[in-house]
Motif scaffolding. Structure first.
Motif, PDB file in Angstrom:
ATOM      1  N   UNK A   8       0.839  -1.198   0.000  1.00 48.92           N
ATOM      2  CA  UNK A   8       0.000   0.000   0.000  1.00 48.92           C
ATOM      3  C   UNK A   8       0.870   1.242   0.000  1.00 48.92           C
ATOM      4  N   UNK A   9       0.541   2.194  -0.865  1.00 46.05           N
ATOM      5  CA  UNK A   9       1.189   3.496  -0.859  1.00 46.05           C
ATOM      6  C   UNK A   9       0.310   4.424  -0.042  1.00 46.05           C
ATOM      7  N   UNK A 190       1.243  -9.196  -4.872  1.00 41.26           N
ATOM      8  CA  UNK A 190       0.041  -9.689  -5.548  1.00 41.26           C
ATOM      9  C   UNK A 190      -0.840  -8.511  -5.941  1.00 41.26           C
ATOM     10  N   UNK A 191      -0.920  -7.521  -5.044  1.00 42.81           N
ATOM     11  CA  UNK A 191      -1.773  -6.355  -5.265  1.00 42.81           C
ATOM     12  C   UNK A 191      -1.076  -5.122  -4.705  1.00 42.81           C
ATOM     13  N   UNK A 192      -1.215  -4.000  -5.406  1.00 40.60           N
ATOM     14  CA  UNK A 192      -0.720  -2.724  -4.904  1.00 40.60           C
ATOM     15  C   UNK A 192      -1.909  -1.776  -4.776  1.00 40.60           C
ATOM     16  N   UNK A 216       5.398   0.548 -11.034  1.00 36.16           N
ATOM     17  CA  UNK A 216       3.934   0.489 -10.956  1.00 36.16           C
ATOM     18  C   UNK A 216       3.320   0.347 -12.350  1.00 36.16           C
ATOM     19  N   UNK A 217       3.905   1.012 -13.320  1.00 38.51           N
ATOM     20  CA  UNK A 217       3.411   0.877 -14.700  1.00 38.51           C
ATOM     21  C   UNK A 217       3.508  -0.571 -15.175  1.00 38.51           C
ATOM     22  N   UNK A 222      -2.466  -4.954 -11.627  1.00 36.43           N
ATOM     23  CA  UNK A 222      -2.660  -5.358 -10.237  1.00 36.43           C
ATOM     24  C   UNK A 222      -2.665  -4.166  -9.284  1.00 36.43           C
ATOM     25  N   UNK A 223      -2.857  -2.959  -9.854  1.00 38.20           N
ATOM     26  CA  UNK A 223      -2.862  -1.751  -9.023  1.00 38.20           C
ATOM     27  C   UNK A 223      -4.271  -1.183  -8.940  1.00 38.20           C
TER      28      UNK A 223
END
Length: 314
Positions: A8-9, A190-192, A216-217, A222-223
Protein backbone atom coordinates in the motif's frame (compact mmCIF):
# COMPACT_ATOMS: atom_id res chain seq x y z
CA UNK A 1 8.61 -10.72 0.73
CA UNK A 2 5.64 -12.63 2.01
CA UNK A 3 3.83 -14.68 -0.62
CA UNK A 4 0.52 -13.16 -1.78
CA UNK A 5 1.66 -9.87 -0.33
CA UNK A 6 -0.22 -6.58 -0.48
CA UNK A 7 1.67 -3.30 -0.86
CA UNK A 8 0.00 0.00 0.00
CA UNK A 9 1.19 3.50 -0.86
CA UNK A 10 0.08 5.75 1.95
CA UNK A 11 0.08 9.24 3.33
CA UNK A 12 -2.24 11.14 5.65
CA UNK A 13 -5.31 10.39 7.73
CA UNK A 14 -7.41 8.85 4.93
CA UNK A 15 -4.74 6.27 4.27
CA UNK A 16 -4.34 5.49 7.96
CA UNK A 17 -8.08 4.91 8.35
CA UNK A 18 -8.26 2.63 5.34
CA UNK A 19 -5.21 0.65 6.49
CA UNK A 20 -6.79 0.22 9.92
CA UNK A 21 -9.66 -1.55 8.16
CA UNK A 22 -7.39 -3.51 5.85
CA UNK A 23 -5.28 -4.89 8.71
CA UNK A 24 -8.48 -6.21 10.27
CA UNK A 25 -9.59 -7.92 7.06
CA UNK A 26 -6.21 -9.37 6.04
CA UNK A 27 -3.44 -10.70 8.26
CA UNK A 28 -1.42 -7.55 9.10
CA UNK A 29 1.90 -9.25 8.38
CA UNK A 30 0.83 -9.71 4.75
CA UNK A 31 0.74 -5.94 4.25
CA UNK A 32 3.74 -3.73 3.48
CA UNK A 33 3.08 0.01 3.69
CA UNK A 34 5.22 2.50 1.79
CA UNK A 35 4.89 5.84 3.57
CA UNK A 36 5.27 9.37 2.25
CA UNK A 37 8.21 11.31 3.68
CA UNK A 38 7.89 14.37 1.47
CA UNK A 39 6.24 16.22 4.34
CA UNK A 40 9.03 15.41 6.80
CA UNK A 41 10.41 18.49 8.49
CA UNK A 42 12.91 19.70 11.06
CA UNK A 43 10.87 21.14 13.93
CA UNK A 44 12.63 22.51 17.03
CA UNK A 45 15.72 20.57 16.00
CA UNK A 46 13.82 17.29 15.65
CA UNK A 47 13.25 15.19 12.54
CA UNK A 48 9.47 14.85 12.28
CA UNK A 49 7.81 12.31 9.95
CA UNK A 50 4.09 13.15 10.20
CA UNK A 51 2.72 10.66 7.64
CA UNK A 52 4.79 7.74 8.93
CA UNK A 53 3.70 8.50 12.47
CA UNK A 54 0.02 8.94 11.59
CA UNK A 55 -0.08 5.48 10.03
CA UNK A 56 1.98 3.95 12.85
CA UNK A 57 -0.10 5.46 15.64
CA UNK A 58 -3.36 4.47 13.92
CA UNK A 59 -2.35 0.84 13.42
CA UNK A 60 -1.06 0.74 17.02
CA UNK A 61 -4.48 1.91 18.24
CA UNK A 62 -2.93 5.04 19.76
CA UNK A 63 -3.98 7.80 17.35
CA UNK A 64 -6.00 10.82 18.38
CA UNK A 65 -8.98 10.28 16.10
CA UNK A 66 -10.58 13.61 17.06
CA UNK A 67 -7.63 15.74 16.00
CA UNK A 68 -6.60 13.40 13.18
CA UNK A 69 -2.94 13.55 14.21
CA UNK A 70 -0.78 12.81 17.23
CA UNK A 71 -1.43 10.52 20.17
CA UNK A 72 -4.72 10.15 21.98
CA UNK A 73 -4.73 11.84 25.39
CA UNK A 74 -1.40 13.59 24.82
CA UNK A 75 -0.49 16.78 26.69
CA UNK A 76 1.46 19.80 25.43
CA UNK A 77 3.30 21.06 28.50
CA UNK A 78 6.74 20.96 26.90
CA UNK A 79 5.53 22.97 23.90
CA UNK A 80 3.83 25.51 26.15
CA UNK A 81 7.02 25.94 28.16
CA UNK A 82 9.08 26.27 24.97
CA UNK A 83 6.78 29.04 23.74
CA UNK A 84 7.68 31.18 26.77
CA UNK A 85 11.23 31.47 25.43
CA UNK A 86 10.06 32.96 22.15
CA UNK A 87 10.09 30.23 19.45
CA UNK A 88 6.95 29.87 17.34
CA UNK A 89 4.98 26.82 18.38
CA UNK A 90 2.48 26.58 15.52
CA UNK A 91 3.51 22.97 14.84
CA UNK A 92 1.89 21.01 17.66
CA UNK A 93 4.00 18.20 19.09
CA UNK A 94 2.55 16.52 22.16
CA UNK A 95 4.69 15.39 25.06
CA UNK A 96 4.50 11.68 24.20
CA UNK A 97 4.76 12.44 20.50
CA UNK A 98 8.02 14.24 21.29
CA UNK A 99 9.46 10.95 22.52
CA UNK A 100 8.98 9.39 19.07
CA UNK A 101 10.68 12.33 17.38
CA UNK A 102 13.50 12.51 19.94
CA UNK A 103 14.21 8.82 19.33
CA UNK A 104 14.09 9.21 15.54
CA UNK A 105 16.41 12.22 15.61
CA UNK A 106 18.91 10.54 17.93
CA UNK A 107 19.06 7.40 15.82
CA UNK A 108 19.51 9.43 12.62
CA UNK A 109 22.41 11.27 14.27
CA UNK A 110 23.98 7.86 14.92
CA UNK A 111 23.90 7.12 11.19
CA UNK A 112 20.96 4.71 11.28
CA UNK A 113 18.72 4.71 8.19
CA UNK A 114 15.15 5.99 8.45
CA UNK A 115 13.93 2.58 7.24
CA UNK A 116 15.46 0.85 10.26
CA UNK A 117 14.25 3.51 12.67
CA UNK A 118 10.70 3.30 11.33
CA UNK A 119 10.78 -0.47 11.86
CA UNK A 120 12.07 -0.01 15.42
CA UNK A 121 9.31 2.46 16.27
CA UNK A 122 6.48 0.42 14.74
CA UNK A 123 7.70 -2.80 16.38
CA UNK A 124 7.97 -1.11 19.77
CA UNK A 125 4.37 0.11 19.42
CA UNK A 126 3.08 -3.34 18.45
CA UNK A 127 2.35 -2.74 14.76
CA UNK A 128 2.42 -6.04 12.85
CA UNK A 129 2.42 -4.65 9.32
CA UNK A 130 5.74 -3.54 7.89
CA UNK A 131 5.99 0.23 7.41
CA UNK A 132 8.81 1.61 5.28
CA UNK A 133 9.57 5.16 4.15
CA UNK A 134 9.56 5.79 0.41
CA UNK A 135 13.26 6.68 0.60
CA UNK A 136 16.06 7.04 3.12
CA UNK A 137 17.21 10.08 1.16
CA UNK A 138 15.99 13.60 1.83
CA UNK A 139 12.92 14.53 -0.25
CA UNK A 140 10.88 17.63 0.59
CA UNK A 141 7.55 18.74 -0.83
CA UNK A 142 7.49 22.39 -1.89
CA UNK A 143 4.21 24.18 -2.56
CA UNK A 144 4.44 26.68 -5.41
CA UNK A 145 2.08 29.64 -4.95
CA UNK A 146 1.55 32.84 -6.97
CA UNK A 147 3.86 34.65 -4.50
CA UNK A 148 6.59 32.01 -4.28
CA UNK A 149 7.43 28.60 -2.79
CA UNK A 150 6.42 27.44 0.65
CA UNK A 151 7.92 24.64 2.75
CA UNK A 152 5.16 22.06 3.05
CA UNK A 153 4.46 22.32 6.79
CA UNK A 154 4.42 26.10 6.56
CA UNK A 155 1.74 25.81 3.87
CA UNK A 156 -0.21 23.01 5.51
CA UNK A 157 -0.03 23.71 9.23
CA UNK A 158 1.10 27.29 9.79
CA UNK A 159 -0.92 28.82 6.95
CA UNK A 160 -3.70 26.18 7.14
CA UNK A 161 -3.52 25.39 3.40
CA UNK A 162 -5.14 28.73 2.53
CA UNK A 163 -2.70 29.69 -0.23
CA UNK A 164 -3.54 29.14 -3.88
CA UNK A 165 -1.42 26.34 -5.32
CA UNK A 166 0.09 26.69 -8.78
CA UNK A 167 2.06 23.44 -8.68
CA UNK A 168 3.91 21.09 -6.35
CA UNK A 169 7.64 20.35 -6.48
CA UNK A 170 9.48 17.46 -4.83
CA UNK A 171 12.94 18.67 -3.92
CA UNK A 172 15.51 15.88 -4.09
CA UNK A 173 13.13 13.27 -5.54
CA UNK A 174 14.94 12.84 -8.85
CA UNK A 175 18.19 12.02 -7.01
CA UNK A 176 16.58 9.97 -4.25
CA UNK A 177 16.86 6.18 -4.21
CA UNK A 178 13.83 4.17 -3.07
CA UNK A 179 14.29 2.67 0.37
CA UNK A 180 15.83 -0.79 0.32
CA UNK A 181 13.26 -3.37 -0.78
CA UNK A 182 10.62 -0.91 -2.02
CA UNK A 183 10.97 -1.67 -5.73
CA UNK A 184 11.21 -5.43 -5.15
CA UNK A 185 8.18 -5.33 -2.86
CA UNK A 186 6.07 -3.65 -5.53
CA UNK A 187 7.36 -5.97 -8.26
CA UNK A 188 6.59 -9.09 -6.20
CA UNK A 189 3.28 -7.95 -4.72
CA UNK A 190 0.04 -9.69 -5.55
CA UNK A 191 -1.77 -6.35 -5.26
CA UNK A 192 -0.72 -2.72 -4.90
CA UNK A 193 -3.15 -0.24 -3.35
CA UNK A 194 -3.00 3.53 -3.67
CA UNK A 195 -4.79 4.56 -0.49
CA UNK A 196 -7.43 7.34 -0.42
CA UNK A 197 -4.77 10.03 0.00
CA UNK A 198 -4.14 13.41 -1.57
CA UNK A 199 -2.71 12.58 -5.02
CA UNK A 200 -0.41 15.63 -5.02
CA UNK A 201 1.10 15.80 -1.53
CA UNK A 202 0.69 12.26 -0.18
CA UNK A 203 0.96 9.87 -3.12
CA UNK A 204 2.76 12.31 -5.44
CA UNK A 205 6.05 12.35 -3.52
CA UNK A 206 6.22 8.55 -3.50
CA UNK A 207 5.62 8.38 -7.26
CA UNK A 208 8.30 11.03 -7.80
CA UNK A 209 11.07 8.88 -6.30
CA UNK A 210 13.18 7.38 -9.06
CA UNK A 211 11.87 4.04 -10.33
CA UNK A 212 8.62 3.87 -8.36
CA UNK A 213 6.23 5.02 -11.08
CA UNK A 214 7.99 2.83 -13.63
CA UNK A 215 7.59 -0.36 -11.60
CA UNK A 216 3.93 0.49 -10.96
CA UNK A 217 3.41 0.88 -14.70
CA UNK A 218 4.75 -2.65 -15.18
CA UNK A 219 2.25 -3.91 -12.57
CA UNK A 220 -0.71 -1.78 -13.71
CA UNK A 221 -3.12 -4.71 -13.98
CA UNK A 222 -2.66 -5.36 -10.24
CA UNK A 223 -2.86 -1.75 -9.02
CA UNK A 224 -6.01 -0.28 -7.46
CA UNK A 225 -6.60 3.30 -6.31
CA UNK A 226 -9.27 4.63 -3.97
CA UNK A 227 -10.53 8.13 -4.68
CA UNK A 228 -10.00 10.70 -1.91
CA UNK A 229 -12.53 12.99 -3.64
CA UNK A 230 -16.20 12.33 -2.92
CA UNK A 231 -18.89 14.48 -4.47
CA UNK A 232 -16.35 17.10 -5.48
CA UNK A 233 -14.95 17.41 -1.97
CA UNK A 234 -12.01 16.01 -0.05
CA UNK A 235 -13.20 14.32 3.11
CA UNK A 236 -9.94 15.30 4.80
CA UNK A 237 -7.29 17.80 3.77
CA UNK A 238 -6.85 20.30 0.94
CA UNK A 239 -6.99 18.06 -2.14
CA UNK A 240 -10.14 19.64 -3.63
CA UNK A 241 -8.92 23.20 -3.00
CA UNK A 242 -5.56 22.35 -4.55
CA UNK A 243 -7.23 20.92 -7.64
CA UNK A 244 -9.35 24.03 -8.11
CA UNK A 245 -6.39 26.39 -7.77
CA UNK A 246 -4.41 24.26 -10.26
CA UNK A 247 -7.36 24.55 -12.67
CA UNK A 248 -8.32 20.92 -12.34
CA UNK A 249 -11.86 19.76 -11.72
CA UNK A 250 -12.18 18.45 -8.16
CA UNK A 251 -13.73 15.14 -9.13
CA UNK A 252 -13.08 11.44 -8.71
CA UNK A 253 -12.60 11.04 -12.47
CA UNK A 254 -9.89 13.70 -12.43
CA UNK A 255 -8.00 11.76 -9.78
CA UNK A 256 -8.39 8.67 -11.95
CA UNK A 257 -6.84 10.57 -14.86
CA UNK A 258 -3.80 11.45 -12.73
CA UNK A 259 -3.28 7.73 -12.09
CA UNK A 260 -4.30 6.39 -15.51
CA UNK A 261 -0.84 5.07 -16.44
CA UNK A 262 -0.39 3.08 -13.23
CA UNK A 263 -3.88 2.00 -12.09
CA UNK A 264 -6.31 -0.48 -13.63
CA UNK A 265 -9.05 -0.54 -10.95
CA UNK A 266 -10.48 2.69 -9.54
CA UNK A 267 -12.72 2.70 -6.46
CA UNK A 268 -15.13 5.63 -6.20
CA UNK A 269 -18.08 6.61 -4.06
CA UNK A 270 -21.75 6.07 -4.87
CA UNK A 271 -22.32 9.83 -5.22
CA UNK A 272 -19.88 9.86 -8.14
CA UNK A 273 -21.59 7.08 -10.09
CA UNK A 274 -22.23 9.41 -13.05
CA UNK A 275 -18.46 9.58 -13.62
CA UNK A 276 -18.16 5.84 -14.33
CA UNK A 277 -18.03 6.33 -18.11
CA UNK A 278 -15.21 8.89 -17.75
CA UNK A 279 -13.19 6.41 -15.71
CA UNK A 280 -13.85 3.62 -18.21
CA UNK A 281 -12.54 5.84 -21.05
CA UNK A 282 -9.23 5.97 -19.18
CA UNK A 283 -8.93 2.19 -19.51
CA UNK A 284 -9.79 1.58 -15.87
CA UNK A 285 -12.40 -0.66 -14.30
CA UNK A 286 -14.52 1.49 -11.95
CA UNK A 287 -15.81 0.05 -8.69
CA UNK A 288 -18.64 2.06 -7.13
CA UNK A 289 -19.26 1.66 -3.41
CA UNK A 290 -19.44 3.59 -0.15
CA UNK A 291 -15.97 5.03 0.49
CA UNK A 292 -16.79 7.30 3.44
CA UNK A 293 -15.13 5.84 6.55
CA UNK A 294 -17.16 7.20 9.46
CA UNK A 295 -16.04 4.47 11.81
CA UNK A 296 -14.46 1.04 12.08
CA UNK A 297 -17.38 -0.72 10.39
CA UNK A 298 -17.02 1.45 7.27
CA UNK A 299 -13.22 1.06 7.25
CA UNK A 300 -13.56 -2.72 7.25
CA UNK A 301 -16.32 -2.60 4.64
CA UNK A 302 -14.19 -0.60 2.21
CA UNK A 303 -11.23 -2.90 2.81
CA UNK A 304 -13.42 -5.94 2.09
CA UNK A 305 -14.61 -4.38 -1.17
CA UNK A 306 -11.02 -3.86 -2.32
CA UNK A 307 -10.01 -7.37 -1.26
CA UNK A 308 -12.99 -8.90 -3.04
CA UNK A 309 -12.65 -6.90 -6.25
CA UNK A 310 -8.99 -7.84 -6.60
CA UNK A 311 -9.52 -11.48 -5.76
CA UNK A 312 -7.21 -11.47 -2.76
CA UNK A 313 -7.48 -14.62 -0.67
CA UNK A 314 -8.13 -13.43 2.91
Amino acid sequence: MIRNSVVALAGGVGAARFLDGLTRVLAPDRILIIGNTGDDAEIHGLHVSPDLDTVTYTLAGLADTQRGWGLRGDSFRCLEALGKFGPEIWFQLGDRDLATNLYRTQRLSEGVRLTEITAEISTALGVRSQIVPMSDDRVRTRICTPTGELEFQTYFVKRRARDSVVSVRFEGASEATPARGVIDAIAMAEVIILCPSNPFISIGPILAVRGVREVLQSKRDRVVAISPIVGGRALKGPAARMMKSMRLRPAAAEVARLYSDIVSVFVMDEVDRKQVALVEKLGMRPVVTNTIMLGLRERKYLARVVVRELGIDP
